[in-house]
Design an enzyme around this catalytic site. Structure first.
Site, short mmCIF file in Angstrom:
data_model
loop_
_atom_site.label_atom_id
_atom_site.label_comp_id
_atom_site.label_asym_id
_atom_site.label_seq_id
_atom_site.Cartn_x
_atom_site.Cartn_y
_atom_site.Cartn_z
N TYR A 1 -44.18 -20.14 32.61
CA TYR A 1 -43.81 -19.00 33.81
C TYR A 1 -44.58 -18.27 32.63
CZ TYR A 1 -40.20 -19.71 36.18
OH TYR A 1 -39.42 -20.11 37.98
N PHE B 1 -37.95 -23.63 35.24
CA PHE B 1 -37.06 -23.17 36.67
C PHE B 1 -36.74 -21.81 36.57
CE2 PHE B 1 -38.86 -26.94 38.30
CZ PHE B 1 -39.56 -26.76 39.83
N HIS C 1 -42.32 -28.84 46.72
CA HIS C 1 -41.53 -28.07 45.43
C HIS C 1 -41.25 -27.10 46.51
CE1 HIS C 1 -42.42 -25.12 42.24
NE2 HIS C 1 -42.66 -26.47 41.90
N ASP D 1 -45.56 -26.39 34.10
CA ASP D 1 -45.87 -25.76 32.45
C ASP D 1 -44.53 -23.89 32.82
OD1 ASP D 1 -47.61 -24.38 34.42
OD2 ASP D 1 -49.19 -24.08 33.27
#
Length: 223
Positions: A67, A78, A188, A65
């Site tokens: 920031y 990202f 991740h 989701d």
């Protein structure tokens, strides 16, 4: 609720946006915006679909989701706008790029718009979030919407690379036809897991090798 996106997405997005699920979701978000600070701004919610034309799509990088701190979210997974501190996960992505792609220079900003315009769909599974409340808009309907998009891309497009980092993203593999597309998975890139297999996984050079093999222009990863 009107949110701009590139017209090439009309055949996929329009039917999905007209569902009862999305009507309920948009109603929820409008009510949330009246009471709380919601990221990103409304005009940036579909930024990924605005900057990456469907006709140019080559790569999907899936995030969870947006920031949740002020100024960070601009509708691309990202990525953060220029002038905002580079988040830790993106710093680690740049570190991997510097060892994976010859000549890659680590930039002083976190804006990945140049990837988006080359055909890299920077898609979050959930497209909105309350300020300072990570995960606050999960399980409200966004995941159903983005799952359907992933499935339609798998069905309709010829050769896409899906970069799925972390268990949450890897679970989306079931939506993708692995005979047609390349799925690259790893842990991740967050500081908590990056040393357990993200560093050294070479996702960017593997992506370009697949694109070239399928007679497509490789991505210029320099931002």
């Amino acid at each position: 609720m009107s949110i701009p996106y590139d017209p090439s997405w009309e055949t996929i997005l329009k039917p999905l946006l007209e569902t009862t699920n999305m009507s309920r979701l948009f109603q929820f978000i409008q009510e949330e915006r009246l009471q709380k600070e919601i990221f990103p701004a409304q005009e940036l919610v579909f930024n990924a679909f605005n900057l990456t034309a469907l006709s140019k799509l080559k790569v999907v990088i899936l995030g969870q989701d947006p920031y949740h701190n002020i100024g960070q979210a601009h509708g691309l997974s990202f990525s953060v706008p220029k002038g905002i501190a580079i988040p830790p996960s993106l710093k680690n992505i740049y570190t991997e790029l510097s060892t994976d792609i010859p000549g890659f220079q680590q930039p002083n900003h976190g804006d990945l718009t140049t990837w988006a315009t080359q055909g890299v769909l920077l898609l979050n599974a959930t497209l909105t979030v309350r300020a300072h409340e990570p995960g606050s808009h999960q399980k409200k309907g966004w995941e159903q919407f983005t799952d359907q998009i992933i499935q339609q891309l798998s069905d309709q497009c010829p050769h896409i690379v899906f970069l799925l980092w972390g268990n949450y993203a890897i679970k989306k593999s079931v939506l993708i036809n692995q005979q047609k597309h390349l799925i690259l998975t790893s842990v991740h890139p967050s500081p908590l897991s990056v040393y357990r297999g993200f560093f050294g996984s070479k996702p960017f050079s593997k992506t370009n090798a697949f694109l070239v093999k399928n007679h497509l222009e490789p991505i210029d990863w320099q931002v």
